[in-house]
Structures are given as C-alpha cells and as structure tokens.
Design a protein around this motif. Structure first.
Motif, PDB file in Angstrom:
ATOM      1  N   HIS A 139      -8.125  -5.646  -6.119  1.00  0.00           N
ATOM      2  CA  HIS A 139      -9.076  -4.593  -5.804  1.00  0.00           C
ATOM      3  C   HIS A 139      -8.308  -3.506  -5.422  1.00  0.00           C
ATOM      4  N   LEU A 140      -7.455  -3.661  -4.424  1.00  0.00           N
ATOM      5  CA  LEU A 140      -6.691  -2.623  -3.726  1.00  0.00           C
ATOM      6  C   LEU A 140      -5.847  -1.816  -4.624  1.00  0.00           C
ATOM      7  N   THR A 141      -5.115  -2.705  -5.588  1.00  0.00           N
ATOM      8  CA  THR A 141      -4.222  -1.914  -6.594  1.00  0.00           C
ATOM      9  C   THR A 141      -5.212  -0.890  -7.338  1.00  0.00           C
ATOM     10  N   THR A 175       0.770  -1.216   0.169  1.00  0.00           N
ATOM     11  CA  THR A 175       0.135   0.039  -0.024  1.00  0.00           C
ATOM     12  C   THR A 175       1.016   1.113   0.094  1.00  0.00           C
ATOM     13  N   VAL A 176       1.787   1.155   0.906  1.00  0.00           N
ATOM     14  CA  VAL A 176       2.695   2.338   0.733  1.00  0.00           C
ATOM     15  C   VAL A 176       3.506   2.524  -0.453  1.00  0.00           C
ATOM     16  N   GLU A 177       3.911   1.392  -1.045  1.00  0.00           N
ATOM     17  CA  GLU A 177       4.487   1.547  -2.217  1.00  0.00           C
ATOM     18  C   GLU A 177       3.790   2.130  -3.595  1.00  0.00           C
ATOM     19  N   MET A 178       2.587   1.685  -3.373  1.00  0.00           N
ATOM     20  CA  MET A 178       1.374   2.151  -4.640  1.00  0.00           C
ATOM     21  C   MET A 178       0.955   3.504  -4.299  1.00  0.00           C
ATOM     22  N   THR A 179       0.840   3.862  -3.213  1.00  0.00           N
ATOM     23  CA  THR A 179       0.487   5.221  -2.705  1.00  0.00           C
ATOM     24  C   THR A 179       1.780   5.896  -3.258  1.00  0.00           C
ATOM     25  N   ALA A 180       2.969   5.816  -2.984  1.00  0.00           N
ATOM     26  CA  ALA A 180       4.163   6.500  -3.328  1.00  0.00           C
ATOM     27  C   ALA A 180       4.105   6.843  -4.902  1.00  0.00           C
ATOM     28  N   ALA A 181       3.832   5.380  -5.679  1.00  0.00           N
ATOM     29  CA  ALA A 181       3.936   5.354  -7.130  1.00  0.00           C
ATOM     30  C   ALA A 181       3.110   6.324  -7.600  1.00  0.00           C
ATOM     31  N   MET A 182       1.780   6.542  -7.262  1.00  0.00           N
ATOM     32  CA  MET A 182       0.569   7.307  -7.708  1.00  0.00           C
ATOM     33  C   MET A 182       0.904   8.772  -7.334  1.00  0.00           C
ATOM     34  N   LEU A 183       1.477   8.892  -6.346  1.00  0.00           N
ATOM     35  CA  LEU A 183       1.905  10.268  -6.015  1.00  0.00           C
ATOM     36  C   LEU A 183       2.917  10.931  -6.795  1.00  0.00           C
ATOM     37  N   ILE A 184       3.961  10.114  -7.243  1.00  0.00           N
ATOM     38  CA  ILE A 184       5.175  10.516  -8.169  1.00  0.00           C
ATOM     39  C   ILE A 184       4.398  10.629  -9.486  1.00  0.00           C
ATOM     40  N   SER A 185       3.506   9.689 -10.023  1.00  0.00           N
ATOM     41  CA  SER A 185       3.006   9.972 -11.163  1.00  0.00           C
ATOM     42  C   SER A 185       1.933  11.261 -11.322  1.00  0.00           C
ATOM     43  N   GLY A 186       1.339  11.563 -10.375  1.00  0.00           N
ATOM     44  CA  GLY A 186       0.557  12.721 -10.259  1.00  0.00           C
ATOM     45  C   GLY A 186       1.422  14.081 -10.333  1.00  0.00           C
ATOM     46  N   THR A 187       2.848  14.189 -10.178  1.00  0.00           N
ATOM     47  CA  THR A 187       3.606  15.276 -10.249  1.00  0.00           C
ATOM     48  C   THR A 187       4.118  15.560 -11.436  1.00  0.00           C
ATOM     49  N   ILE A 188       4.455  14.463 -12.471  1.00  0.00           N
ATOM     50  CA  ILE A 188       4.985  14.470 -13.593  1.00  0.00           C
ATOM     51  C   ILE A 188       4.601  15.672 -14.506  1.00  0.00           C
ATOM     52  N   LEU A 231       8.567   0.874  -7.348  1.00  0.00           N
ATOM     53  CA  LEU A 231       7.602   0.993  -6.531  1.00  0.00           C
ATOM     54  C   LEU A 231       6.230   0.379  -7.045  1.00  0.00           C
ATOM     55  N   LEU A 232       5.877   0.614  -8.373  1.00  0.00           N
ATOM     56  CA  LEU A 232       4.636   0.090  -8.774  1.00  0.00           C
ATOM     57  C   LEU A 232       4.571  -1.153  -9.075  1.00  0.00           C
ATOM     58  N   TYR A 233       5.676  -1.958  -9.488  1.00  0.00           N
ATOM     59  CA  TYR A 233       5.711  -3.337  -9.858  1.00  0.00           C
ATOM     60  C   TYR A 233       5.875  -4.207  -8.532  1.00  0.00           C
ATOM     61  N   GLY A 234       6.511  -3.430  -7.572  1.00  0.00           N
ATOM     62  CA  GLY A 234       6.715  -4.046  -6.281  1.00  0.00           C
ATOM     63  C   GLY A 234       5.231  -4.311  -5.841  1.00  0.00           C
ATOM     64  N   ALA A 235       4.414  -2.945  -5.905  1.00  0.00           N
ATOM     65  CA  ALA A 235       3.083  -3.224  -5.167  1.00  0.00           C
ATOM     66  C   ALA A 235       2.105  -4.273  -5.758  1.00  0.00           C
ATOM     67  N   ILE A 236       2.417  -3.882  -6.935  1.00  0.00           N
ATOM     68  CA  ILE A 236       1.297  -5.172  -7.825  1.00  0.00           C
ATOM     69  C   ILE A 236       1.579  -6.404  -7.337  1.00  0.00           C
ATOM     70  N   GLN A 237       2.726  -6.910  -7.098  1.00  0.00           N
ATOM     71  CA  GLN A 237       3.033  -8.175  -6.780  1.00  0.00           C
ATOM     72  C   GLN A 237       2.521  -8.714  -5.301  1.00  0.00           C
ATOM     73  N   PRO A 290       9.273  -7.636 -14.559  1.00  0.00           N
ATOM     74  CA  PRO A 290       8.631  -6.462 -15.279  1.00  0.00           C
ATOM     75  C   PRO A 290       9.815  -5.304 -15.240  1.00  0.00           C
ATOM     76  N   HIS A 291      10.889  -5.457 -14.518  1.00  0.00           N
ATOM     77  CA  HIS A 291      11.780  -4.160 -14.614  1.00  0.00           C
ATOM     78  C   HIS A 291      12.573  -4.572 -15.988  1.00  0.00           C
ATOM     79  N   LEU A 292      12.608  -5.738 -16.302  1.00  0.00           N
ATOM     80  CA  LEU A 292      13.302  -5.733 -17.652  1.00  0.00           C
ATOM     81  C   LEU A 292      12.574  -5.356 -18.723  1.00  0.00           C
ATOM     82  N   ILE A 293      10.976  -5.623 -18.688  1.00  0.00           N
ATOM     83  CA  ILE A 293      10.215  -5.011 -19.725  1.00  0.00           C
ATOM     84  C   ILE A 293      10.414  -3.507 -19.724  1.00  0.00           C
TER      85      ILE A 293
END
Length: 304
Positions: free
Chosen positions: A239-241, A8-21, A228-234, A180-183
């Motif tokens: 539903h939480l993602t 949850t922390v990782e996904m929240t951080a990833a989405m906050l980062i995305s929101g600032t781009i 962060l995103l891929y770590g959170a998805i795993q 996913p990081h290789l992708i």
C-alpha cells in the motif's frame, strides 16, 4: 534509519527521477528511437557494473525459460518507452504521463486473462471512473497542446505505452524470485538489439550537453532508478509503494509547467484528478461505500 523510512526515501527518489525524464527526452534533440537506444546502451553498461558487484553474473542463475520471459518483458518495456516518449511531443508531458497512469487497469485485464485473477465490482468501478477521466481529458484539449489530431495521437500513444508496460509487469510476475537488477539488464540489452538497426549513428548527440543528457537517462533514469525502485519495493508494504508511486505523475506535471510552460485547462485538471484518484483506488484497495439498506428490510440474520 529503519527499513520503512529508507524504503520511503528510495521510492520517493525513484519517482522524482522518473518525473523528470520527459524533460531529458525533449531536450536531447534526438529522435525517439535514438533516445531509447542510448538509454538502453548506457543503462546496460551501468547495470552490468551493478550486477557484477552484486555477484549476479555467475552461470546457473537463470534457466532458459526465465531468460526467454525476461527478453519478452524487455521487448514490451522498450516498446513502452518508445510510445510514451513519442507521446510527449503530441499531448505534452503532463497529459501523456497522466493517461499513462491508466496502466493498472491494463494490468487488471491482462491479469484476468493470463493469471486467472478475479475482476471484482469495485475494480470495475475504478476502471469506469478512469475511463471517464480519460474522456474528459480528450474533450478538454487546450490550445497549447497543438492540433486536435496531434493531441489525440498523443493520447493513443500514451494508452499504448500503458498496455506494453502492463505486459512487462505480467512478465515480471512470471519472473518472481529472479534478481530484479538482472531482469533490468536483460531488458535494456534486448533494447540495444531491437533498436540498433533503426538508430541513425550519423546523427549523434551534439557536444558535451547532448551527451550528458543521454548519459543521465542511461545512468540515472535507468541504472540508479532501477536500484532505488527495486530496493524500495523490497522494503515497503504494497500500500505504501502504491501511494508513493503517485509522486511520478505529479512531478512530471510540475516539470512540464516550469520547464515548458504547459498549463492544463480546467477540464484537463479534472480529468487528471479523476484518473489519478481511480488509479489510487485500484493500487491502494479502496472499497466503494455502498448505502446500507433499512434494517426493516433485512433478514434477522443479516441485521445482527
């Protein structure tokens, strides 16, 4: 910290980062092609280090088919970035990001076309609701967003970006089981090759400030955000993602308001809420409450 809380922390951080781009894109002062090129180049260097540390650069991990699909997904994700970043200057970060969140519905159609996924009545309902919200946004242009023609261009660019994101998502589904990081590394490396011929290297970012902005987009918005995103998805249930993904458009709207003073009109707010609610319904699997027929009209078996 348990796995769900960490995810949850990782996904929240990833989405906050995305929101600032959006702020970084507009403040870079670079043409859109230049912004995406430097993001890809610096992001590739960052992901190269990450993949090396994870032992993902050894031979034999990828087949030729897997590599080709990853490259195709990279073409789609880079086109997605180009179109979305171009939309910011036409329809504002808030509107572009909200319209961009129609991507689940693009994925719905492509999933039915390429993966044989079933389109249900409920999914069609959410699709129709999102379309209604988009029409409301188009009709609700405020004076702050520029001319009507420019505003409509921004809407169309955002929709096109959502389409290419959905194509990249389809490619990712075909790459299930691939690190996913290789992708991500293959995708941004593809972007370097795509955009190098169109990048004006005589118009480089200016000074330490300019370089720090593009470096942040490459290191933080690409390298760190992917981790962060891929770590959170795993770690998280689907539903939480899906629920946490709505932090992204909300963060973008807040950044747009305080960084650039863009205030949405009432009709734009209504349209944005409708689109985000429809996307939530799709992502979280909400069902449509249907009225129950009177028991006297039901067969005995159905009434029991």
């Amino acid at each position: 910290m348990n796995e769900i809380r960490r995810g949850t922390v990782e996904m929240t951080a990833a989405m906050l980062i995305s929101g600032t781009i959006g702020w970084f894109v507009l403040m870079s002062g670079q043409p859109v092609t230049g912004v995406v090129f430097w993001r890809c180049l610096i992001g590739a260097l960052t992901l190269l280090v990450i993949c090396g540390a994870m032992g993902l650069l050894r031979p034999g991990i990828l087949s030729l088919r897997t590599f080709a699909i990853a490259v195709g997904g990279g073409v789609a994700i880079v086109l997605n970035w180009l179109l979305l970043f171009a939309a910011y200057s036409h329809a504002s970060i808030s509107i572009a990001t909200t319209v961009y969140n129609t991507q689940p519905f693009m994925l719905l159609g492509l999933g039915a076309l390429f993966l044989g996924e079933k389109i249900t009545l409920t999914k069609l309902f959410w699709l129709g609701l999102a379309f209604a919200g988009m029409i409301i946004i188009v009709e609700g242009k405020s004076a702050q967003t520029g001319t009507a023609g420019s505003y409509l261009i921004g809407i169309l660019l955002s929709l096109s970006a959502a389409f290419f994101y959905a194509l990249a998502a389809i490619a990712a589904k075909w790459l299930k089981g691939t690190p996913p990081h290789l992708i991500a590394l293959i995708q941004v490396s593809t972007g370097i090759l795509m955009l190098a011929p169109f990048t004006d290297f005589s118009d480089l970012p200016q000074g330490a400030g300019g370089w720090s902005i593009v470096a942040t987009m490459g290191i933080v918005h690409t390298g760190l955000m992917y981790v962060l995103l891929y770590g959170a998805i795993q770690k998280l249930p689907t539903h939480l993602t899906g629920a946490l993904s709505f932090i992204y458009p909300i963060a973008a709207i807040v950044v747009d308001r305080f960084a650039f003073g863009h205030v949405l009109g009432i009709t734009q707010i209504v349209g944005a809420v409708i689109i985000l609610a429809a996307a939530a319904g799709m992502n979280l699997g909400w069902t449509i409450p249907l009225p129950r027929p009177k028991s006297g009209h039901l067969p005995k078996e159905a009434a029991e």
